[in-house]
Design a protein around this motif. Sequence first.
Motif, PDB file in Angstrom:
ATOM      1  N   LEU B 135      27.324  38.524  38.077  1.00 34.68           N
ATOM      2  CA  LEU B 135      27.993  39.649  37.400  1.00 34.68           C
ATOM      3  C   LEU B 135      28.629  40.598  38.414  1.00 34.68           C
ATOM      4  N   GLN B 136      27.857  40.885  39.459  1.00 35.61           N
ATOM      5  CA  GLN B 136      28.317  41.819  40.487  1.00 35.61           C
ATOM      6  C   GLN B 136      29.542  41.251  41.216  1.00 35.61           C
ATOM      7  N   SER B 137      29.499  39.967  41.569  1.00 33.48           N
ATOM      8  CA  SER B 137      30.613  39.378  42.318  1.00 33.48           C
ATOM      9  C   SER B 137      31.828  39.155  41.419  1.00 33.48           C
ATOM     10  N   LEU B 138      31.578  38.931  40.133  1.00 31.48           N
ATOM     11  CA  LEU B 138      32.702  38.750  39.202  1.00 31.48           C
ATOM     12  C   LEU B 138      33.515  40.045  39.111  1.00 31.48           C
ATOM     13  N   LEU B 139      32.800  41.150  39.068  1.00 31.11           N
ATOM     14  CA  LEU B 139      33.477  42.449  38.999  1.00 31.11           C
ATOM     15  C   LEU B 139      34.348  42.658  40.247  1.00 31.11           C
ATOM     16  N   LEU B 140      33.765  42.347  41.406  1.00 36.68           N
ATOM     17  CA  LEU B 140      34.510  42.505  42.665  1.00 36.68           C
ATOM     18  C   LEU B 140      35.721  41.564  42.698  1.00 36.68           C
ATOM     19  N   ALA B 141      35.492  40.310  42.256  1.00 36.17           N
ATOM     20  CA  ALA B 141      36.579  39.324  42.276  1.00 36.17           C
ATOM     21  C   ALA B 141      37.734  39.769  41.383  1.00 36.17           C
ATOM     22  N   VAL B 142      37.396  40.299  40.196  1.00 38.98           N
ATOM     23  CA  VAL B 142      38.446  40.750  39.270  1.00 38.98           C
ATOM     24  C   VAL B 142      39.256  41.874  39.911  1.00 38.98           C
ATOM     25  N   LEU B 143      38.558  42.824  40.541  1.00 36.12           N
ATOM     26  CA  LEU B 143      39.260  43.962  41.147  1.00 36.12           C
ATOM     27  C   LEU B 143      40.143  43.517  42.322  1.00 36.12           C
ATOM     28  N   VAL B 144      39.630  42.607  43.161  1.00 35.57           N
ATOM     29  CA  VAL B 144      40.422  42.115  44.298  1.00 35.57           C
ATOM     30  C   VAL B 144      41.614  41.302  43.773  1.00 35.57           C
ATOM     31  N   PHE B 145      41.363  40.505  42.736  1.00 32.70           N
ATOM     32  CA  PHE B 145      42.430  39.691  42.134  1.00 32.70           C
ATOM     33  C   PHE B 145      43.553  40.597  41.607  1.00 32.70           C
ATOM     34  N   VAL B 146      43.157  41.640  40.900  1.00 28.91           N
ATOM     35  CA  VAL B 146      44.152  42.575  40.341  1.00 28.91           C
ATOM     36  C   VAL B 146      44.879  43.299  41.484  1.00 28.91           C
ATOM     37  N   ALA B 147      44.092  43.708  42.516  1.00 28.36           N
ATOM     38  CA  ALA B 147      44.686  44.440  43.647  1.00 28.36           C
ATOM     39  C   ALA B 147      45.758  43.594  44.337  1.00 28.36           C
TER      40      ALA B 147
END
Lengths: 312, 340
Positions: B135-147
Amino acid sequence: MTDRPAAIDIIHVRKRFSGRVEALRDVALSVPAGEIFGLLGPNGAGKSTLLKILLTIIRPTSCKGVMLGQPIGHKKTLQKVGYLPEHVQFPEYLTGRQVIRYSAGLSGICSKFCKKREEELLGLVGMNEWANRKMRTYSKGMKQRIGLAQALVNDPELVFLDEPTDGVDPQGRKEMRGVLKSLRDQGKTIFVNSHLLGELEMVCDNVAILNQGQVVKQGSMKELTACDSAYTIEFVGELTSELKASLASKSQIKLGEQSLRVERECAADIQVIIDQLRAKQVVIEQITREKQSLEDIFLETVQGTKTGGYRK
Amino acid sequence: MIQVVTILMDSLRMLLAKRLFWVSIFMSALIGLVYLSINLEPDGMTLLFGMEKFESDVICSGNPEGEWFYITLFTSYINRFWIGSGAILLALISTVSVFPEFTRAGTIEISLSKPVSRTGLFFVKYLGCMLFVALQSLLLAVLVFVAIGLRLEYWNWSIFWIVPVLTFAFSLIHSVQVLVGVVTKSSLVSLLVGVSFWVMVWMLQVSEQTMYLNSYAMVEEKMKVDWKSGEVTGLDEKQAEDLDAQGYYKLVKSVSAPFPKVRDVTLSLDQLVSFRDSGSILEQIDLLASVEKNDVQYKSQRAERRTRERHTMKYIYLSSLGFECVVLSLACFIFVRRDY
């Protein structure tokens, strides 16, 4: 014991822990279906160990027998079994309602049935108002109530309760007894481990006494308490010497000042003595039946033995 | 199936109840948001969604170095420091108590008295811990992906490799914690052993890497490190043949082989997450070195690259997975056989 089929019928149950402690030594037990069965014993006698073996929590060194018609250790049978452990500790992050749902889920009960059932059970144990609060806010008695509710969530045929009234107030104990009796009336078998002999005496149909890993006494409450019953007849006035001699010749009669005690007799046998007294115009003031309590039987059975498991 | 969902739901509730879970989520979100807040503009870059502006002719939009800089922020900082250590450490601390608490007297009995196999119970509970990191890494991945999507204007789906890689890296150390937790039933001992084990395998990997660099990669490039001055100097053919440090390397490699390659697993993200060629001169240095130049500086870079690529991805993942399987099997065996 009754002629009902046995919900639990086990023999040769042994459990040896490391350190040469024999918690159970060739235990044989039969628990009739549809009754309340009490297992008594001093601390360390092996009561909880026996219960945990039946519930697959502990592996026995040896065990033969059946529970609800299936061999001991058959996992699927546990779907029809409820259990309230001693000193139960539920995760503090759960609410009372979630504890019941967790237990239902592990029993494989679908959420539709569970929702209906949890409301019934919360009402039964008087926890409706507290159901959505976290376990950390509960008193010990409240935890026991939720513990009982989760044990019944799968509508079990057989319920194991290990010290169910531990920490419960007198009102709660009375309610608990009522719940146990109503479960029995529904045809369920209740297996209770308890130190509270008075509690057990009020509800149990059958009991077994376990001491140092062995069953030392087993039978129905009626059989166990009746075998040591006695009658005391209190009268007014003096007995004639002839009557005194006649009564004194019977070994089971003990003469007192204004009373006589008749041991190990049934009600029919006592009538002959009453007739004898009345024939001599003796005024009978009171007849009382003294039954041996469960506590007396228990103490008599375990007297002189050490507590704890048997050590080779 | 109902039983599996019940255990996973319970794991999720347990996670949501833990303060450290929210701290981890907050940290991941913060790092992701700070990364997202960096924007490249024609005359420089802005930070915190335009609140701070840094003028630059190099780090700006439309310049390959701007894109190189933005990607390097992820690969050299977010990947190395947060994914490679911070996130794993927080997850280890948060989940260390799962098995010791689960096997506590008064708690375990209810689960074991249900029609669920102990093996199933063990593995679903273990999977529940994976949820924490996933869950924690998914949140980070989504934010980096969007960035990256918004700032560099292309959608890089390989960013989502963060989720399985970070979860796997965590699970390698967590399996040790689970084994210790099942044996000792102590959260503190599990944490101490788990973190010590992590440090130990990290040191083994760094030693193995350093020894490879000095015993193979640099020798092949006819170079050696002067350990007194720290300078890298050249060797002639004769000197290179005389150097024999390979025996020590083989020893360290054979010692480290059965252990999990946590560091290498997280560093493998550099290969798994592929970025488009930014065209920056900074990205080309290494490539040029291997083609034309032959001095010590370029040779060193070539040796370092060879060292980075000394193990195949297959070796890193399979040997780590093998370790995890052995440790988990042992933990499961103890859990299943034990009396509670």
